[in-house]
Design a protein around this motif. Sequence first.
Motif, PDB file in Angstrom:
ATOM      1  N   THR A   1      46.364  41.289  28.064  1.00 49.92           N
ATOM      2  CA  THR A   1      47.075  41.562  26.812  1.00 49.92           C
ATOM      3  C   THR A   1      47.079  43.051  26.482  1.00 49.92           C
ATOM      4  OG1 THR A   1      46.445  39.386  25.943  1.00 49.92           O
ATOM      5  CG2 THR A   1      47.182  41.038  24.350  1.00 49.92           C
ATOM      6  N   LEU A   2      45.919  43.690  26.584  1.00 47.84           N
ATOM      7  CA  LEU A   2      45.832  45.125  26.286  1.00 47.84           C
ATOM      8  C   LEU A   2      46.647  45.945  27.289  1.00 47.84           C
ATOM      9  CD1 LEU A   2      42.033  45.410  25.389  1.00 47.84           C
ATOM     10  CD2 LEU A   2      43.978  45.487  23.813  1.00 47.84           C
ATOM     11  N   GLY A   3      46.719  45.462  28.532  1.00 51.06           N
ATOM     12  CA  GLY A   3      47.554  46.133  29.521  1.00 51.06           C
ATOM     13  C   GLY A   3      49.026  46.044  29.166  1.00 51.06           C
ATOM     14  N   LYS A   4      49.462  44.852  28.718  1.00 50.92           N
ATOM     15  CA  LYS A   4      50.858  44.678  28.304  1.00 50.92           C
ATOM     16  C   LYS A   4      51.203  45.535  27.100  1.00 50.92           C
ATOM     17  CE  LYS A   4      52.473  41.687  31.260  1.00 50.92           C
ATOM     18  NZ  LYS A   4      53.622  42.046  32.145  1.00 50.92           N
ATOM     19  N   LEU A   5      50.229  45.738  26.233  1.00 51.71           N
ATOM     20  CA  LEU A   5      50.456  46.558  25.039  1.00 51.71           C
ATOM     21  C   LEU A   5      50.364  48.058  25.338  1.00 51.71           C
ATOM     22  CD1 LEU A   5      48.394  44.503  22.399  1.00 51.71           C
ATOM     23  CD2 LEU A   5      50.883  44.587  22.666  1.00 51.71           C
ATOM     24  N   GLY A   6      50.002  48.403  26.565  1.00 52.12           N
ATOM     25  CA  GLY A   6      49.902  49.798  26.954  1.00 52.12           C
ATOM     26  C   GLY A   6      48.643  50.495  26.480  1.00 52.12           C
ATOM     27  N   LEU A   7      47.633  49.718  26.070  1.00 51.37           N
ATOM     28  CA  LEU A   7      46.392  50.310  25.566  1.00 51.37           C
ATOM     29  C   LEU A   7      45.401  50.614  26.687  1.00 51.37           C
ATOM     30  CD1 LEU A   7      45.907  48.106  22.365  1.00 51.37           C
ATOM     31  CD2 LEU A   7      46.859  50.415  22.528  1.00 51.37           C
ATOM     32  N   LEU A   8      45.646  50.068  27.877  1.00 53.74           N
ATOM     33  CA  LEU A   8      44.823  50.379  29.038  1.00 53.74           C
ATOM     34  C   LEU A   8      45.658  50.134  30.288  1.00 53.74           C
ATOM     35  CD1 LEU A   8      43.853  47.458  30.484  1.00 53.74           C
ATOM     36  CD2 LEU A   8      42.386  47.391  28.470  1.00 53.74           C
ATOM     37  N   TYR A   9      45.173  50.665  31.393  1.00 53.16           N
ATOM     38  CA  TYR A   9      45.855  50.431  32.673  1.00 53.16           C
ATOM     39  C   TYR A   9      44.898  49.729  33.629  1.00 53.16           C
ATOM     40  CZ  TYR A   9      47.773  51.094  37.299  1.00 53.16           C
ATOM     41  OH  TYR A   9      48.230  50.855  38.573  1.00 53.16           O
ATOM     42  N   HIS A  10      45.388  48.673  34.262  1.00 53.40           N
ATOM     43  CA  HIS A  10      44.603  47.993  35.292  1.00 53.40           C
ATOM     44  C   HIS A  10      45.453  47.851  36.550  1.00 53.40           C
ATOM     45  CE1 HIS A  10      46.867  44.206  34.866  1.00 53.40           C
ATOM     46  NE2 HIS A  10      46.797  44.390  33.554  1.00 53.40           N
ATOM     47  N   ASP A  11      44.782  47.789  37.691  1.00 56.87           N
ATOM     48  CA  ASP A  11      45.499  47.606  38.952  1.00 56.87           C
ATOM     49  C   ASP A  11      46.225  46.263  38.941  1.00 56.87           C
ATOM     50  OD1 ASP A  11      44.457  49.934  40.675  1.00 56.87           O
ATOM     51  OD2 ASP A  11      42.626  49.055  39.869  1.00 56.87           O
ATOM     52  N   PRO A  12      47.445  46.220  39.447  1.00 61.90           N
ATOM     53  CA  PRO A  12      48.166  44.943  39.492  1.00 61.90           C
ATOM     54  C   PRO A  12      47.480  43.956  40.426  1.00 61.90           C
ATOM     55  CG  PRO A  12      49.335  46.632  40.743  1.00 61.90           C
ATOM     56  CD  PRO A  12      48.232  47.334  40.020  1.00 61.90           C
ATOM     57  N   PHE A  13      47.590  42.684  40.112  1.00 60.01           N
ATOM     58  CA  PHE A  13      46.946  41.651  40.925  1.00 60.01           C
ATOM     59  C   PHE A  13      47.815  41.351  42.141  1.00 60.01           C
ATOM     60  CE2 PHE A  13      46.018  37.328  42.240  1.00 60.01           C
ATOM     61  CZ  PHE A  13      44.632  37.314  42.218  1.00 60.01           C
ATOM     62  N   ASN A  14      47.204  41.343  43.330  1.00 58.36           N
ATOM     63  CA  ASN A  14      47.910  40.894  44.532  1.00 58.36           C
ATOM     64  C   ASN A  14      46.928  40.137  45.418  1.00 58.36           C
ATOM     65  OD1 ASN A  14      46.918  42.716  46.883  1.00 58.36           O
ATOM     66  ND2 ASN A  14      47.401  44.193  45.262  1.00 58.36           N
ATOM     67  N   PHE A  15      47.456  39.234  46.232  1.00 57.66           N
ATOM     68  CA  PHE A  15      46.610  38.306  46.979  1.00 57.66           C
ATOM     69  C   PHE A  15      45.833  38.995  48.103  1.00 57.66           C
ATOM     70  CE2 PHE A  15      49.617  35.315  45.036  1.00 57.66           C
ATOM     71  CZ  PHE A  15      48.719  34.393  44.517  1.00 57.66           C
ATOM     72  N   GLN A  16      46.385  40.048  48.685  1.00 57.22           N
ATOM     73  CA  GLN A  16      45.664  40.741  49.747  1.00 57.22           C
ATOM     74  C   GLN A  16      44.380  41.375  49.219  1.00 57.22           C
ATOM     75  OE1 GLN A  16      46.226  40.714  53.035  1.00 57.22           O
ATOM     76  NE2 GLN A  16      47.904  39.281  52.601  1.00 57.22           N
ATOM     77  N   THR A  17      44.484  42.051  48.069  1.00 57.19           N
ATOM     78  CA  THR A  17      43.297  42.638  47.452  1.00 57.19           C
ATOM     79  C   THR A  17      42.338  41.546  47.000  1.00 57.19           C
ATOM     80  OG1 THR A  17      44.604  44.527  46.687  1.00 57.19           O
ATOM     81  CG2 THR A  17      42.474  44.183  45.633  1.00 57.19           C
ATOM     82  N   ALA A  18      42.901  40.441  46.475  1.00 54.19           N
ATOM     83  CA  ALA A  18      42.068  39.326  46.010  1.00 54.19           C
ATOM     84  C   ALA A  18      41.249  38.742  47.156  1.00 54.19           C
ATOM     85  CB  ALA A  18      42.942  38.254  45.374  1.00 54.19           C
ATOM     86  N   LYS A  19      41.844  38.631  48.353  1.00 57.31           N
ATOM     87  CA  LYS A  19      41.120  38.105  49.517  1.00 57.31           C
ATOM     88  C   LYS A  19      39.950  39.012  49.889  1.00 57.31           C
ATOM     89  CE  LYS A  19      43.513  36.753  53.040  1.00 57.31           C
ATOM     90  NZ  LYS A  19      44.566  36.724  54.090  1.00 57.31           N
ATOM     91  N   LYS A  20      40.184  40.323  49.842  1.00 57.06           N
ATOM     92  CA  LYS A  20      39.109  41.268  50.157  1.00 57.06           C
ATOM     93  C   LYS A  20      38.026  41.254  49.080  1.00 57.06           C
ATOM     94  CE  LYS A  20      42.230  44.408  52.627  1.00 57.06           C
ATOM     95  NZ  LYS A  20      42.829  45.762  52.627  1.00 57.06           N
ATOM     96  N   PHE A  21      38.449  40.991  47.845  1.00 60.87           N
ATOM     97  CA  PHE A  21      37.525  41.036  46.723  1.00 60.87           C
ATOM     98  C   PHE A  21      36.746  39.732  46.553  1.00 60.87           C
ATOM     99  CE2 PHE A  21      36.127  41.204  42.333  1.00 60.87           C
ATOM    100  CZ  PHE A  21      35.836  42.554  42.156  1.00 60.87           C
ATOM    101  N   ALA A  22      37.202  38.659  47.186  1.00 63.00           N
ATOM    102  CA  ALA A  22      36.616  37.323  46.976  1.00 63.00           C
ATOM    103  C   ALA A  22      35.099  37.281  47.163  1.00 63.00           C
ATOM    104  CB  ALA A  22      37.304  36.304  47.879  1.00 63.00           C
ATOM    105  N   PRO A  23      34.526  37.880  48.223  1.00 60.93           N
ATOM    106  CA  PRO A  23      33.061  37.856  48.349  1.00 60.93           C
ATOM    107  C   PRO A  23      32.358  38.528  47.170  1.00 60.93           C
ATOM    108  CG  PRO A  23      34.077  38.497  50.419  1.00 60.93           C
ATOM    109  CD  PRO A  23      35.152  38.519  49.397  1.00 60.93           C
ATOM    110  N   ALA A  24      32.953  39.629  46.677  1.00 63.91           N
ATOM    111  CA  ALA A  24      32.377  40.324  45.522  1.00 63.91           C
ATOM    112  C   ALA A  24      32.392  39.430  44.295  1.00 63.91           C
ATOM    113  CB  ALA A  24      33.143  41.616  45.238  1.00 63.91           C
ATOM    114  N   ALA A  25      33.504  38.727  44.105  1.00 60.74           N
ATOM    115  CA  ALA A  25      33.623  37.841  42.945  1.00 60.74           C
ATOM    116  C   ALA A  25      32.625  36.688  43.029  1.00 60.74           C
ATOM    117  CB  ALA A  25      35.050  37.292  42.849  1.00 60.74           C
TER     118      ALA A  25
END
Length: 342
Positions: free
Chosen positions: A53-77
């Motif tokens: 929500t805060l990203g949509k309102l322009g109050l912060l910036y976050h990296d966009p979600f994509n499945f390739q990054t999610a696969k690499k991040f899965a062990p961390a999560a």
Amino acid sequence: MGKQAYTTSSLVIGYALCSSLLAIINKYAITKFSYPGLLTALQYLTSVAGVWTLGKLGLLYHDPFNFQTAKKFAPAALVFYLAIFTNTHLLKHANVDTFIVFRSLTPLLVAIADTAFRKQPCPSKLTFVSLVIILGGAVGYVMTDSGFSLTAYSWAVAYLVTITTEMVYIKHMVTNLGLNTWGFVLYNNLLSLIIAPVFWFLTGEHLSIFRAIESRGQSWFELDAFVAVSLSCVFGLLISFFGFAARKAISATAFTVTGVVNKFLTVAINVMIWDKHASSFGLVCLLFTLAGGVLYQQSVTAKGNSPVQREAVAKQGKADNDTADLDEEKQSLVSSPKDSNV
């Protein structure tokens, strides 16, 4: 100038309040709402919705979600989820003081893991002394803990192992992915939210929830439990915001000092508001452990002492103080915002 000082003070106070109260609020929440898996899932959902929500309102910036990054991040999560999962169960079966003692033991295990697995140099003499003080305080606390139970300390050991794994391995991996802080918060909480139902079924918690709803009928809603859970979710998101903003507004050293003060505030507030705390001697051992943590912070903030700084020096050669501080701060930001203090 006055407006900037006011803003900085507000951010530091906000972070201090969120950080010092979060463990106590989580303990209160798990006392009123005894479903750790569902509680953590609601916290993840709040954080994901808040960042999006805060990203949509322009109050912060976050990296966009994509499945390739999610696969690499899965062990961390997964490791992050296990750390929060064991953390919540520890708070369910033990008091806040026990949680703080075991959380304070992490520098000792991280130092051992860094030396054994990441081939980092052995700690300096001052760092070693601080780690011995931390260990001595923790041993004294455990030996005098009148609320000792095998269940509580089993969860404490499990939490210690998972949080140490996160701090040694996950931090390094996430840094290599190049995510910014809010991107880390989004990926961490969204993937943990997806993992959560698996543990509901593995632990049988879903059956307990269904039985509770059936037994209470139309009176399943309880206001005090709703307030406790809401506070826990909101504070989990707020500490992400205030922690990130405060790091940007003040120096790394000042932020470290604030974090140390927050731990003492947590102990003081916990003693004042209820009887779910350690004995007098146990509190002395706890303060002894925290004092070791202060000494540890002092030993690793000297240039070249911390593992992060040693890596930076090895890779970049002679770097100035500002660059070393920035590298250390960036590394610290990759750790879980929810666990930044505790």
